[in-house]
Design a protein around this motif. Structure first.
Motif, PDB file in Angstrom:
ATOM      1  N   VAL A 193       0.845  -1.204   0.000  1.00 17.08           N
ATOM      2  CA  VAL A 193       0.000   0.000   0.000  1.00 17.08           C
ATOM      3  C   VAL A 193       0.880   1.255   0.000  1.00 17.08           C
ATOM      4  CG1 VAL A 193      -1.684   1.339   1.349  1.00 17.08           C
ATOM      5  CG2 VAL A 193      -1.983  -1.130   1.070  1.00 17.08           C
ATOM      6  N   TYR A 194       1.952   1.240   0.775  1.00 17.34           N
ATOM      7  CA  TYR A 194       2.832   2.421   0.852  1.00 17.34           C
ATOM      8  C   TYR A 194       3.450   2.734  -0.515  1.00 17.34           C
ATOM      9  CZ  TYR A 194       6.567   5.552   2.363  1.00 17.34           C
ATOM     10  OH  TYR A 194       7.407   6.631   2.504  1.00 17.34           O
ATOM     11  N   GLN A 195       3.775   1.678  -1.254  1.00 18.62           N
ATOM     12  CA  GLN A 195       4.385   1.925  -2.571  1.00 18.62           C
ATOM     13  C   GLN A 195       3.389   2.537  -3.551  1.00 18.62           C
ATOM     14  OE1 GLN A 195       6.735  -1.277  -4.183  1.00 18.62           O
ATOM     15  NE2 GLN A 195       8.124  -1.297  -2.428  1.00 18.62           N
ATOM     16  N   ARG A 196       2.096   2.307  -3.309  1.00 17.11           N
ATOM     17  CA  ARG A 196       1.077   2.879  -4.194  1.00 17.11           C
ATOM     18  C   ARG A 196       0.529   4.204  -3.671  1.00 17.11           C
ATOM     19  NH1 ARG A 196       2.334  -1.495  -5.348  1.00 17.11           N
ATOM     20  NH2 ARG A 196       2.016  -2.506  -7.376  1.00 17.11           N
ATOM     21  N   GLN A 197       0.260   4.230  -2.365  1.00 16.12           N
ATOM     22  CA  GLN A 197      -0.276   5.446  -1.737  1.00 16.12           C
ATOM     23  C   GLN A 197       0.498   5.712  -0.455  1.00 16.12           C
ATOM     24  OE1 GLN A 197      -2.393   7.472  -3.057  1.00 16.12           O
ATOM     25  NE2 GLN A 197      -3.322   6.271  -4.685  1.00 16.12           N
ATOM     26  N   PRO A 198       1.641   6.387  -0.533  1.00 15.01           N
ATOM     27  CA  PRO A 198       2.436   6.597   0.688  1.00 15.01           C
ATOM     28  C   PRO A 198       1.758   7.553   1.668  1.00 15.01           C
ATOM     29  CG  PRO A 198       3.448   7.726  -1.178  1.00 15.01           C
ATOM     30  CD  PRO A 198       2.270   6.989  -1.721  1.00 15.01           C
ATOM     31  N   ASN A 199       1.090   6.967   2.661  1.00 13.96           N
ATOM     32  CA  ASN A 199       0.429   7.782   3.675  1.00 13.96           C
ATOM     33  C   ASN A 199       0.612   7.121   5.044  1.00 13.96           C
ATOM     34  OD1 ASN A 199      -1.795   8.733   5.495  1.00 13.96           O
ATOM     35  ND2 ASN A 199      -2.130  10.076   3.751  1.00 13.96           N
ATOM     36  N   LEU A 200       1.439   7.724   5.877  1.00 11.54           N
ATOM     37  CA  LEU A 200       1.765   7.126   7.179  1.00 11.54           C
ATOM     38  C   LEU A 200       0.595   7.146   8.146  1.00 11.54           C
ATOM     39  CD1 LEU A 200       5.387   8.391   7.910  1.00 11.54           C
ATOM     40  CD2 LEU A 200       4.653   6.078   7.326  1.00 11.54           C
ATOM     41  N   LEU A 201      -0.286   8.140   8.020  1.00  6.08           N
ATOM     42  CA  LEU A 201      -1.417   8.236   8.955  1.00  6.08           C
ATOM     43  C   LEU A 201      -2.382   7.066   8.752  1.00  6.08           C
ATOM     44  CD1 LEU A 201      -2.029  12.084   8.697  1.00  6.08           C
ATOM     45  CD2 LEU A 201      -0.858  10.846  10.522  1.00  6.08           C
ATOM     46  N   ALA A 202      -2.655   6.753   7.494  1.00  8.46           N
ATOM     47  CA  ALA A 202      -3.541   5.620   7.199  1.00  8.46           C
ATOM     48  C   ALA A 202      -2.903   4.312   7.656  1.00  8.46           C
ATOM     49  CB  ALA A 202      -3.840   5.571   5.698  1.00  8.46           C
ATOM     50  N   LEU A 203      -1.589   4.174   7.421  1.00  3.27           N
ATOM     51  CA  LEU A 203      -0.893   2.948   7.840  1.00  3.27           C
ATOM     52  C   LEU A 203      -0.870   2.826   9.363  1.00  3.27           C
ATOM     53  CD1 LEU A 203       2.138   2.925   5.376  1.00  3.27           C
ATOM     54  CD2 LEU A 203       0.106   1.501   5.281  1.00  3.27           C
ATOM     55  N   ALA A 204      -0.645   3.946  10.054  1.00  5.94           N
ATOM     56  CA  ALA A 204      -0.611   3.927  11.519  1.00  5.94           C
ATOM     57  C   ALA A 204      -1.980   3.552  12.084  1.00  5.94           C
ATOM     58  CB  ALA A 204      -0.180   5.289  12.048  1.00  5.94           C
ATOM     59  N   LEU A 205      -3.030   4.090  11.463  1.00  9.54           N
ATOM     60  CA  LEU A 205      -4.393   3.768  11.891  1.00  9.54           C
ATOM     61  C   LEU A 205      -4.657   2.277  11.705  1.00  9.54           C
ATOM     62  CD1 LEU A 205      -7.039   5.106  12.892  1.00  9.54           C
ATOM     63  CD2 LEU A 205      -7.746   5.270  10.512  1.00  9.54           C
ATOM     64  N   SER A 206      -4.268   1.768  10.543  1.00 12.49           N
ATOM     65  CA  SER A 206      -4.441   0.353  10.256  1.00 12.49           C
ATOM     66  C   SER A 206      -3.647  -0.489  11.255  1.00 12.49           C
ATOM     67  CB  SER A 206      -3.970   0.076   8.826  1.00 12.49           C
ATOM     68  OG  SER A 206      -3.681  -1.271   8.638  1.00 12.49           O
ATOM     69  N   HIS A 207      -2.401  -0.077  11.524  1.00 10.23           N
ATOM     70  CA  HIS A 207      -1.520  -0.804  12.452  1.00 10.23           C
ATOM     71  C   HIS A 207      -2.150  -0.874  13.849  1.00 10.23           C
ATOM     72  CE1 HIS A 207       2.925  -1.745  13.424  1.00 10.23           C
ATOM     73  NE2 HIS A 207       2.209  -2.095  14.464  1.00 10.23           N
ATOM     74  N   GLY A 208      -2.629   0.271  14.330  1.00  7.34           N
ATOM     75  CA  GLY A 208      -3.223   0.326  15.665  1.00  7.34           C
ATOM     76  C   GLY A 208      -4.475  -0.521  15.769  1.00  7.34           C
ATOM     77  N   VAL A 209      -5.352  -0.401  14.772  1.00 11.18           N
ATOM     78  CA  VAL A 209      -6.620  -1.145  14.802  1.00 11.18           C
ATOM     79  C   VAL A 209      -6.357  -2.647  14.696  1.00 11.18           C
ATOM     80  CG1 VAL A 209      -8.758  -1.597  13.527  1.00 11.18           C
ATOM     81  CG2 VAL A 209      -8.031   0.760  13.942  1.00 11.18           C
ATOM     82  N   MET A 210      -5.446  -3.028  13.785  1.00  8.24           N
ATOM     83  CA  MET A 210      -5.177  -4.459  13.598  1.00  8.24           C
ATOM     84  C   MET A 210      -4.550  -5.076  14.847  1.00  8.24           C
ATOM     85  SD  MET A 210      -6.552  -5.219  10.875  1.00  8.24           S
ATOM     86  CE  MET A 210      -6.149  -6.941  11.011  1.00  8.24           C
ATOM     87  N   THR A 211      -3.651  -4.347  15.487  1.00  9.60           N
ATOM     88  CA  THR A 211      -3.034  -4.868  16.719  1.00  9.60           C
ATOM     89  C   THR A 211      -4.120  -5.096  17.773  1.00  9.60           C
ATOM     90  OG1 THR A 211      -1.058  -3.571  16.220  1.00  9.60           O
ATOM     91  CG2 THR A 211      -1.204  -4.463  18.434  1.00  9.60           C
ATOM     92  N   TRP A 212      -5.000  -4.127  17.906  1.00  9.62           N
ATOM     93  CA  TRP A 212      -6.092  -4.212  18.885  1.00  9.62           C
ATOM     94  C   TRP A 212      -7.003  -5.406  18.587  1.00  9.62           C
ATOM     95  CZ3 TRP A 212     -11.364  -1.896  18.148  1.00  9.62           C
ATOM     96  CH2 TRP A 212     -12.114  -1.945  19.321  1.00  9.62           C
ATOM     97  N   VAL A 213      -7.378  -5.564  17.311  1.00  7.92           N
ATOM     98  CA  VAL A 213      -8.273  -6.667  16.925  1.00  7.92           C
ATOM     99  C   VAL A 213      -7.592  -8.014  17.166  1.00  7.92           C
ATOM    100  CG1 VAL A 213      -9.395  -7.787  14.945  1.00  7.92           C
ATOM    101  CG2 VAL A 213      -9.614  -5.316  15.263  1.00  7.92           C
ATOM    102  N   LEU A 214      -6.319  -8.128  16.745  1.00  4.71           N
ATOM    103  CA  LEU A 214      -5.612  -9.410  16.884  1.00  4.71           C
ATOM    104  C   LEU A 214      -5.420  -9.783  18.356  1.00  4.71           C
ATOM    105  CD1 LEU A 214      -2.948  -9.003  14.054  1.00  4.71           C
ATOM    106  CD2 LEU A 214      -4.886 -10.556  14.057  1.00  4.71           C
TER     107      LEU A 214
END
Lengths: 234, 144
Positions: A193-214
């Motif tokens: 995703v970063y190589q196509r749409q480099p956006n750290l805020l979206a990645l950080a949001l995804s990272h936080g939510v996925m960690t919480w869900v897992l």
């Protein structure tokens, strides 16, 4: 040769023998080694105060930031931007839903109780998500804005640099086996995703939510409280 | 990236490696001193089916009694303090007083050959970590 020429030659000597790709590889190895030193040597030998762990991490961040400056990388190039937040989030949504579904299924089949407060049992969910976002942002910054970009310097945009970035992310979670698998899968998605749409805020949001869900869905014994490095055994 | 910027980055990478190498070296030295007491002295004199005897001294604290542990065939057997009367150790000027001997009662063992090892227990300054240091040499003995 006059002194000015000699000085100029001396300054350019080390740089002339190392290509940009080699330098990028050296940078990756250097930052990875700092994290491994912190995880495997210092966190185990440190006392109650973990300040010593901050030394290699600070050195790594100094290198990363100085490298951005020397390479002339802008905040926008690194992914600190808002214009592509939604397109990046759109790319992340489907893999996030699939991985969450698999995690919930594994949790259900293994008899684990779904507990959205497991990560930080005594804190509000808002705090958990904020912490996850902040920690995720830091990790995604190092992983994507530095590792992924340097991997692209070596192998170019595409599958190889995505897989290398994911493999690095996974190795940094050694020896926690399930976390290594999860971080490799997550690493592939995030690097892609970063190589196509480099956006750290979206990645950080995804990272936080996925960690919480897992953490909420999978059996606690599988993730061993997200412990990595020598701490995994403690 | 121009050659000047590249040279700066190389210098930073080298400097970072040197600092980290020094840090690891420092941690290794600190770890050695936290887990090892170079002043332990002692001998495992004898071992048989009834007892295991010897002496142990911490030369850095000659009036304290060293905690010792007995292992037989690599299995923990007993722990005690080296506080038994051993005037010979004092006479030989290996200790500051007569009370540094240890005597373990040998646990019941199967017939055959066995090996006894005695370790001095070393605690770090905070007492959070304990490590074992071999006293003398392993002693092999037979039980009939």
């Amino acid at each position: 040769m006059n002194p000015t020429e000699a000085t100029r030659l001396k300054e350019s000597e080390p740089a002339a023998t190392i290509t940009d790709r080699s330098l990028a590889a050296w940078e990756i190895v250097s930052v990875v080694s700092s994290v491994l030193i912190a995880e495997w040597i210092l966190s185990a030998s440190a006392g109650r105060s973990k300040l010593i762990v901050a030394i290699p991490m600070t050195l790594a961040f100094v290198l990363i930031i100085y490298s951005h400056v020397l390479r002339g990388e802008t905040a926008r190039q690194l992914g600190l931007r808002l214009d592509n937040f939604l397109p990046a989030l759109r790319l992340l949504l489907l893999p996030m839903m699939v991985i969450s579904g698999i995690a919930l299924l594994i949790g259900f089949l293994s008899g684990a109780r779904l507990d959205f407060f497991r990560w930080h049992a005594d804190r509000l969910i808002v705090f958990q998500l904020a912490l996850g976002f902040g920690w995720g942002f830091l990790q995604q910054y190092v992983l994507q804005s530095f590792m992924n970009r340097r991997a692209q310097t070596i192998w170019g945009q595409g599958a190889v640099s995505v897989l290398v970035t994911a493999a690095i992310f996974s190795v940094l979670h050694f020896p926690n086996p399930w976390l290594m698998v999860i971080t490799f899968v997550g690493g592939v998605v995030w690097a892609f995703v970063y190589q196509r749409q480099p956006n750290l805020l979206a990645l950080a949001l995804s990272h936080g939510v996925m960690t919480w869900v897992l953490v909420s869905a999978l059996p606690p014994s599988a993730l061993n409280h997200l412990r990595i490095g020598l701490k995994y055994f403690g | 990236m121009n050659s000047k910027a590249r040279a700066r980055l190389i210098h930073l990478l080298i400097s970072k490696s040197i600092i980290e190498a020094l840090l690891i070296g420092g941690v290794a030295v600190a770890f050695f001193f936290a887990t090892t007491n170079p002043y332990f002295r002692g001998v495992l004199d004898a071992a048989d089916q009834t007892s295991v005897t010897g002496w142990a001294v911490d030369e850095s604290r000659p009036y304290t009694r060293v905690e010792v542990q007995l292992f037989i065939d690599d299995s923990f057997a007993a722990t005690t303090a080296a506080d038994q009367f051993r005037p010979d150790v004092h006479e030989a000027r290996r200790a500051e007083d007569d009370w540094h001997g240890f005597v373990f009662t040998t646990p019941r063992l199967a017939a055959g050959k066995h090996e006894a090892r005695v370790y001095a227990v070393h605690s770090n300054s905070s007492g959070a970590r304990k490590t074992l240091q071999l006293i003398g040499k392993p002693y092999r003995f037979s039980v009939e």
